[in-house]
Design a protein around this motif. Structure first.
Motif, short mmCIF file in Angstrom:
data_model
loop_
_atom_site.label_atom_id
_atom_site.label_comp_id
_atom_site.label_asym_id
_atom_site.label_seq_id
_atom_site.Cartn_x
_atom_site.Cartn_y
_atom_site.Cartn_z
N GLN A 1 0.85 -1.18 0.00
CA GLN A 1 0.00 0.00 0.00
C GLN A 1 0.89 1.24 0.00
OE1 GLN A 1 -3.34 -0.27 -0.16
NE2 GLN A 1 -3.24 -2.52 -0.06
N LYS A 2 0.49 2.24 -0.76
CA LYS A 2 1.30 3.45 -0.86
C LYS A 2 1.49 4.10 0.51
CE LYS A 2 0.45 4.79 -5.66
NZ LYS A 2 -0.06 5.85 -6.56
N LEU B 1 6.77 13.59 -0.62
CA LEU B 1 6.53 12.24 -1.10
C LEU B 1 7.30 11.93 -2.39
CD1 LEU B 1 2.70 11.81 -0.39
CD2 LEU B 1 4.65 11.07 0.98
N ASP C 1 1.74 6.89 3.33
CA ASP C 1 1.03 8.15 3.53
C ASP C 1 1.88 9.10 4.36
OD1 ASP C 1 0.69 7.64 6.30
OD2 ASP C 1 -1.20 6.59 5.95
N TYR D 1 3.50 -4.08 -9.46
CA TYR D 1 2.30 -3.45 -8.93
C TYR D 1 1.63 -4.44 -7.98
CZ TYR D 1 2.81 0.20 -12.44
OH TYR D 1 3.29 1.24 -13.19
N ASP E 1 8.75 1.15 0.76
CA ASP E 1 8.90 2.59 0.57
C ASP E 1 9.24 3.21 1.92
OD1 ASP E 1 8.25 2.27 -2.05
OD2 ASP E 1 6.58 3.70 -2.08
N THR F 1 12.33 3.90 -2.72
CA THR F 1 11.68 2.63 -3.01
C THR F 1 12.71 1.52 -3.19
OG1 THR F 1 9.75 3.67 -4.07
CG2 THR F 1 10.20 1.37 -4.63
N ARG G 1 8.13 -5.00 -1.73
CA ARG G 1 8.46 -3.58 -1.96
C ARG G 1 8.43 -2.84 -0.63
NH1 ARG G 1 5.40 0.88 -5.93
NH2 ARG G 1 6.20 2.73 -4.84
N THR H 1 6.68 1.72 4.71
CA THR H 1 5.62 0.74 4.50
C THR H 1 6.14 -0.37 3.61
OG1 THR H 1 3.32 0.43 3.75
CG2 THR H 1 4.67 1.96 2.48
#
Length: 303
Positions: free
Chosen positions: A32-33, A120, A35, A51, A70, A125, A68, A41
């Motif tokens: 999940q991206k 952001l 925030d 994706y 971030d 990443t 992944r 995350t």
């Protein structure tokens, strides 16, 4: 290329898992991206598209997964500097030293502010790939970073519930085995051909000399002189099974993986028209086939 460096782990218990059950487990932990309130995350993504859709890519009984992460790379020094400034300001107003609790509260507030204000566009990443070979009790991770290995294994354990693994360990000291390869060419395993690069180190003390040799004939008087002086081999370049070229390190990780001409031609043929999905499938097929054979062969080399 896929798996240009590899750290192997042995799954030390039976690990019956199929693609569908693994997919179901990992789908609960998709990426999940990040925030504004999060400093980092993690989650699983599709190994090909990267994706967050189907998180498992099956190939010949093996399963590739990709984690992944971030993160917001906020320097600890920046947090400390801003915290100290506010602590001094508080102490001036109070006329006495700030308590530990007050300092901790200020640090927490500063960190929260810097995380929420972090642009952001500058989020870092990272992707960590792994292949699970259930029938071979093997896990191969596309990194030599212990931190990244622990990151993806921790997420797999969370998703699956268990992942009983141990690092590859040699029966014999890898430095001694590789040193013997350079001293006596007849001791080199049949599956290997020595390259023209190695690293030698002096193990007599913690700050011993290190010699890096590139484009060097390893069966030479110069190398022999270093070995006679007491240095041992901590890394050596090899060609394995007429398929892969790489460097073996003394912790049994492999780095700098590349294809021989034979595999380059095979990749070209199997990639069809050269479209991305076909090329990915061809590369993954090569990785699965060769890593499945290479892992036990490495243990055999150092038995």
């Amino acid at each position: 290329m896929l798996f240009g460096k590899v750290k192997f782990y042995k799954i030390n218990k039976d690990f019956p898992i199929d693609e569908q059950s693994l997919t179901n487990s990992l789908s609960k932990y998709l990426f999940q991206k990040i925030d504004r309130t999060q400093i980092s995350t993690q989650g699983f993504v599709n190994p090909f598209s990267q994706y967050a859709d189907k998180p498992v890519y099956g190939m010949s009984g093996a399963f590739m997964v990709c984690l992944r992460e971030d993160s917001k790379p906020i320097p600890a020094s920046a947090i400390k500097r801003k915290t100290n400034f506010r602590v001094r300001d508080l102490e001036k107003k109070k006329g006495e030293k700030a308590t530990k609790e007050e300092k901790d509260d200020i640090k927490e507030q500063v960190t929260s502010e810097m995380v929420s204000q972090f642009p952001l566009d500058f989020v870092k990443t990272k992707h960590v790939n792994a292949i699970i070979f259930p029938k071979n009790n093997l896990l191969a991770i596309d990194t030599t970073s212990s931190k990244d290995c622990e990151l993806i294994m921790a997420m797999l354990r969370t998703a699956i519930g268990t992942l009983p693994v141990i690092e590859f360990e040699a029966d014999s000291m890898p430095t001694m085995v590789m040193t013997e390869w350079l001293r006596d060419s007849s001791s080199v395993p049949d599956s290997l051909e020595l390259g023209h690069e190695c690293q030698l180190k002096d193990e007599s003390d913690e700050k011993g000399a290190v010699v890096a040799c590139k484009n060097q004939e390893l069966a030479s008087d110069e190398i022999e002189a270093h070995l006679d002086a007491g240095k041992v081999v901590s890394m050596v370049a090899v060609e394995w099974n007429d398929s892969l070229r790489f460097k073996i390190k003394d912790d049994l990780t492999i780095v700098g993986v590349s294809y021989t001409d034979f595999l380059k031609e095979r990749l070209k043929d199997d990639s069809g028209e050269g479209k991305a999905p076909e090329k990915f499938d061809a590369e993954l097929a090569i990785a699965v086939e060769n890593l499945r054979m290479l892992a036990p062969n490495i243990l055999e080399m150092f038995s």
